[in-house]
Write a protein that holds these residues in place. Structure first.
Motif, PDB file in Angstrom:
ATOM      1  N   PHE A 163       0.824  -1.212   0.000  1.00 34.03           N
ATOM      2  CA  PHE A 163       0.000   0.000   0.000  1.00 34.03           C
ATOM      3  C   PHE A 163       0.857   1.262   0.000  1.00 34.03           C
ATOM      4  O   PHE A 163       0.414   2.316  -0.472  1.00 34.03           O
ATOM      5  CB  PHE A 163      -0.961  -0.023   1.185  1.00 34.03           C
ATOM      6  CG  PHE A 163      -2.030  -1.083   1.055  1.00 34.03           C
ATOM      7  CD1 PHE A 163      -2.965  -1.015   0.034  1.00 34.03           C
ATOM      8  CD2 PHE A 163      -2.090  -2.154   1.935  1.00 34.03           C
ATOM      9  CE1 PHE A 163      -3.950  -1.992  -0.112  1.00 34.03           C
ATOM     10  CE2 PHE A 163      -3.068  -3.129   1.799  1.00 34.03           C
ATOM     11  CZ  PHE A 163      -3.991  -3.057   0.778  1.00 34.03           C
ATOM     12  N   ARG A 164       2.079   1.191   0.508  1.00 33.05           N
ATOM     13  CA  ARG A 164       2.993   2.339   0.386  1.00 33.05           C
ATOM     14  C   ARG A 164       3.282   2.639  -1.085  1.00 33.05           C
ATOM     15  O   ARG A 164       3.359   3.799  -1.489  1.00 33.05           O
ATOM     16  CB  ARG A 164       4.305   2.057   1.121  1.00 33.05           C
ATOM     17  CG  ARG A 164       4.222   2.120   2.622  1.00 33.05           C
ATOM     18  CD  ARG A 164       5.555   1.783   3.241  1.00 33.05           C
ATOM     19  NE  ARG A 164       6.497   2.893   3.142  1.00 33.05           N
ATOM     20  CZ  ARG A 164       7.801   2.767   3.297  1.00 33.05           C
ATOM     21  NH1 ARG A 164       8.346   1.577   3.526  1.00 33.05           N
ATOM     22  NH2 ARG A 164       8.590   3.816   3.214  1.00 33.05           N
ATOM     23  N   LEU A 165       3.443   1.577  -1.897  1.00 36.43           N
ATOM     24  CA  LEU A 165       3.672   1.787  -3.326  1.00 36.43           C
ATOM     25  C   LEU A 165       2.439   2.413  -3.972  1.00 36.43           C
ATOM     26  O   LEU A 165       2.568   3.323  -4.809  1.00 36.43           O
ATOM     27  CB  LEU A 165       4.018   0.463  -4.008  1.00 36.43           C
ATOM     28  CG  LEU A 165       4.271   0.559  -5.516  1.00 36.43           C
ATOM     29  CD1 LEU A 165       5.482   1.453  -5.814  1.00 36.43           C
ATOM     30  CD2 LEU A 165       4.476  -0.819  -6.143  1.00 36.43           C
ATOM     31  N   ALA A 166       1.264   1.943  -3.608  1.00 36.03           N
ATOM     32  CA  ALA A 166       0.036   2.535  -4.158  1.00 36.03           C
ATOM     33  C   ALA A 166      -0.036   4.024  -3.829  1.00 36.03           C
ATOM     34  O   ALA A 166      -0.426   4.851  -4.669  1.00 36.03           O
ATOM     35  CB  ALA A 166      -1.189   1.800  -3.612  1.00 36.03           C
ATOM     36  N   LEU A 167       0.353   4.390  -2.611  1.00 37.64           N
ATOM     37  CA  LEU A 167       0.324   5.802  -2.225  1.00 37.64           C
ATOM     38  C   LEU A 167       1.360   6.611  -2.999  1.00 37.64           C
ATOM     39  O   LEU A 167       1.099   7.766  -3.371  1.00 37.64           O
ATOM     40  CB  LEU A 167       0.562   5.933  -0.718  1.00 37.64           C
ATOM     41  CG  LEU A 167       0.249   7.305  -0.107  1.00 37.64           C
ATOM     42  CD1 LEU A 167      -1.225   7.654  -0.280  1.00 37.64           C
ATOM     43  CD2 LEU A 167       0.641   7.341   1.367  1.00 37.64           C
ATOM     44  N   LEU A 168       2.521   6.013  -3.274  1.00 36.65           N
ATOM     45  CA  LEU A 168       3.528   6.697  -4.098  1.00 36.65           C
ATOM     46  C   LEU A 168       2.971   7.040  -5.472  1.00 36.65           C
ATOM     47  O   LEU A 168       3.230   8.112  -6.017  1.00 36.65           O
ATOM     48  CB  LEU A 168       4.771   5.825  -4.265  1.00 36.65           C
ATOM     49  CG  LEU A 168       5.876   5.901  -3.221  1.00 36.65           C
ATOM     50  CD1 LEU A 168       7.072   5.073  -3.682  1.00 36.65           C
ATOM     51  CD2 LEU A 168       6.308   7.328  -2.939  1.00 36.65           C
ATOM     52  N   ARG A 169       2.231   6.110  -6.047  1.00 32.92           N
ATOM     53  CA  ARG A 169       1.650   6.354  -7.375  1.00 32.92           C
ATOM     54  C   ARG A 169       0.617   7.486  -7.318  1.00 32.92           C
ATOM     55  O   ARG A 169       0.525   8.298  -8.239  1.00 32.92           O
ATOM     56  CB  ARG A 169       0.999   5.077  -7.908  1.00 32.92           C
ATOM     57  CG  ARG A 169       2.006   4.003  -8.288  1.00 32.92           C
ATOM     58  CD  ARG A 169       2.822   4.406  -9.502  1.00 32.92           C
ATOM     59  NE  ARG A 169       2.007   4.360 -10.713  1.00 32.92           N
ATOM     60  CZ  ARG A 169       2.190   5.112 -11.777  1.00 32.92           C
ATOM     61  NH1 ARG A 169       3.153   6.012 -11.793  1.00 32.92           N
ATOM     62  NH2 ARG A 169       1.425   4.993 -12.846  1.00 32.92           N
ATOM     63  N   VAL A 170      -0.147   7.546  -6.244  1.00 31.69           N
ATOM     64  CA  VAL A 170      -1.105   8.635  -6.093  1.00 31.69           C
ATOM     65  C   VAL A 170      -0.363   9.961  -5.998  1.00 31.69           C
ATOM     66  O   VAL A 170      -0.739  10.955  -6.640  1.00 31.69           O
ATOM     67  CB  VAL A 170      -1.978   8.409  -4.848  1.00 31.69           C
ATOM     68  CG1 VAL A 170      -2.848   9.638  -4.569  1.00 31.69           C
ATOM     69  CG2 VAL A 170      -2.860   7.177  -5.037  1.00 31.69           C
ATOM     70  N   GLN A 171       0.695   9.981  -5.209  1.00 36.08           N
ATOM     71  CA  GLN A 171       1.487  11.203  -5.077  1.00 36.08           C
ATOM     72  C   GLN A 171       2.000  11.683  -6.423  1.00 36.08           C
ATOM     73  O   GLN A 171       1.994  12.883  -6.713  1.00 36.08           O
ATOM     74  CB  GLN A 171       2.685  10.951  -4.151  1.00 36.08           C
ATOM     75  CG  GLN A 171       2.335  10.835  -2.695  1.00 36.08           C
ATOM     76  CD  GLN A 171       3.568  10.712  -1.809  1.00 36.08           C
ATOM     77  OE1 GLN A 171       3.459  10.338  -0.659  1.00 36.08           O
ATOM     78  NE2 GLN A 171       4.732  11.013  -2.338  1.00 36.08           N
ATOM     79  N   GLN A 172       2.484  10.745  -7.249  1.00 37.43           N
ATOM     80  CA  GLN A 172       2.998  11.137  -8.561  1.00 37.43           C
ATOM     81  C   GLN A 172       1.940  11.852  -9.383  1.00 37.43           C
ATOM     82  O   GLN A 172       2.247  12.786 -10.133  1.00 37.43           O
ATOM     83  CB  GLN A 172       3.486   9.904  -9.324  1.00 37.43           C
ATOM     84  CG  GLN A 172       4.820   9.366  -8.855  1.00 37.43           C
ATOM     85  CD  GLN A 172       5.317   8.247  -9.743  1.00 37.43           C
ATOM     86  OE1 GLN A 172       4.542   7.412 -10.215  1.00 37.43           O
ATOM     87  NE2 GLN A 172       6.610   8.215  -9.997  1.00 37.43           N
TER      88      GLN A 172
END
Length: 440
Positions: A163-172
């Motif tokens: 889920f940290r990776l999913a949040l990184l994608r949202v940030q991008q």
């Protein structure tokens, strides 16, 4: 472009323009798991399939990617049933690849996602947020991102990193720091805080749908400088990789926000920038001895740039090919005799002078104990807007260069030969010695 209009190629090169989308991330965007995260110069898993058709690896063989990137090579190798190994200097690359390659329980992921979405609330007043991140997001956006992150941090592994990776994608998608060539630029955007929960749920559900039925065998990925590889397990049959292009693009800057979001400090980002391969002007020479390396004559001619050229470019280009020599020499310790290296590289232009990276790589490979096999020109692309504006448009090649590890005595002989003589020698050897690969 018609075949008759294509620029002539060096000896041993061939056009494979049907692969033009294979050497870009375009095909990754709809490929399960691969699509979770990619880099601007990622290649696609379909390229790996093409390489394996031309240079097959026996069942159970090992494939290695020393510039791991977003994990495309390792992931595809595992999907095809091979053993796989990767390495990279970037903590972001290691993080992304580990998340893609982990085995997950789909039911547990959905339960965790429901808990995260139901219990998170905006969290204001985090004084530990780096200044650069504060500039990339509005206070309201940061509050929603921080609230989600706090809930994600309560999840067990491997769901936490998933889920940290999913949040990184949202940030991008909402950041005001947008990649722009070798840098990033600040762009104005309206506040999108009210969309963050929806975007996160959308990204997380897509990842869950991809991951629920996948089970990968064990693999190895290392946080390591390929120029001095250590602790790599096993011997590799095939190397498929793409080193950074010597176009001054600095991935520690392009992905500065992502690195900081993973808890990498500003000091550590600066150290990563300094110790990375010399593809940009801020990278420094590693404390390694490049014994046996001599600047190829083809490269020496390129180094005579116009007097008005940026004075940092010549050391960059010289250092880049010395680093490729160190890379190939280091890889050789883990590559079986006769094993193949497939390097995806892009020619670049500095001060109006084209640098034929693909041809020089073939020369450097000979010095490092390899023979040049062939090169596939997959794409012809334009130059940077700055170069085209000042010097006009000149097509540059994006190429897959194939090198084969040979015996030391053979490589020493070939160090003294130009590429054309080397090709003639190989044709003669193959005609008189039978299967060259089996003989090694």
């Amino acid at each position: 472009m018609r075949a008759s209009d294509l620029p002539p190629l060096p000896e041993g090169f061939e056009y494979r323009l049907n692969l033009k989308h294979h050497v870009t991330p375009r095909l990754l965007r709809n490929q399960p798991i691969h699509r979770w995260f990619w880099f601007p110069h990622s290649f696609s898993p379909q390229l790996i399939d093409e390489i394996l058709c031309a240079f097959p690896v026996a069942a159970g063989g090992r494939i290695f990617d020393p510039f791991l990137g977003a994990g495309t090579t390792v992931l595809r190798a595992l999907e095809l049933g091979y053993a796989a190994t990767g390495s990279d200097l970037s903590p972001l690359s290691l993080f992304v690849s580990q998340v893609k390659l982990a085995n997950y329980d789909g039911v547990m992921l959905r339960e965790c996602l429901e808990t995260i979405l139901n219990h998170y609330h905006p969290s204001y007043g985090n004084s530990k947020v780096p200044e650069r991140i504060r500039k990339a997001f509005t206070p309201s956006e940061l509050a929603h991102l921080n609230g989600l992150r706090q809930q994600i941090d309560t999840a067990p592994q491997p769901a936490l990193d998933f889920f940290r990776l999913a949040l990184l994608r949202v940030q991008q998608g909402i950041s005001r720091a947008c990649p722009d060539g070798g840098w990033f630029r600040w762009v104005p955007r309206e506040d999108q805080s009210q969309l963050i929960k929806h975007l996160f749920a959308q990204q997380a559900n897509m990842q869950i749908a991809d991951a629920k039925s996948v089970r990968f065998p064990p693999f190895q990925i290392l946080l390591s400088d390929v120029r001095q590889l250590e602790n790599l397990q096993g011997i590799c049959d095939l190397v498929i990789t793409s080193p950074p292009y010597p176009n001054r693009h600095d991935y520690s800057r392009i992905f500065h926000i992502e690195l900081l979001s993973l808890g990498i400090s500003e000091r550590e980002v600066t150290e990563l920038r300094r110790t990375s391969i010399r593809s940009h002007v801020e990278a420094e020479a590693p404390p390694l001895n490049a014994d046996g390396y001599v600047i190829p004559s083809r490269l020496a001619k390129i180094l005579d740039l116009p007097a008005n050229a940026d004075q940092r470019v010549v050391p960059l280009i010289k250092g880049y090919f010395e680093d490729l020599y160190l890379t190939l020499r280091s890889i050789s310790r883990y590559l079986k005799p006769g094993g193949i290296c497939a390097f995806v590289v892009g020619n670049v232009r500095h001060a109006g002078v084209m640098v034929p990276v693909d041809e020089i790589l073939a020369d450097v490979g000979q010095q490092a104990g390899y023979r040049f096999i062939t090169a596939w020109v997959a794409r012809l692309r334009g130059n940077s807007a700055q170069q085209m504006g000042r010097f006009g448009r000149e097509l540059s090649r994006e190429t897959v260069v194939f090198l084969q590890k040979v015996k030391t005595t053979t490589s020493r002989l070939k160090q003294r030969l130009p590429l054309s003589s080397h090709l003639a020698l190989e044709k003669n050897n193959l005609s008189t010695s039978g299967d060259q690969t089996n003989a090694l």
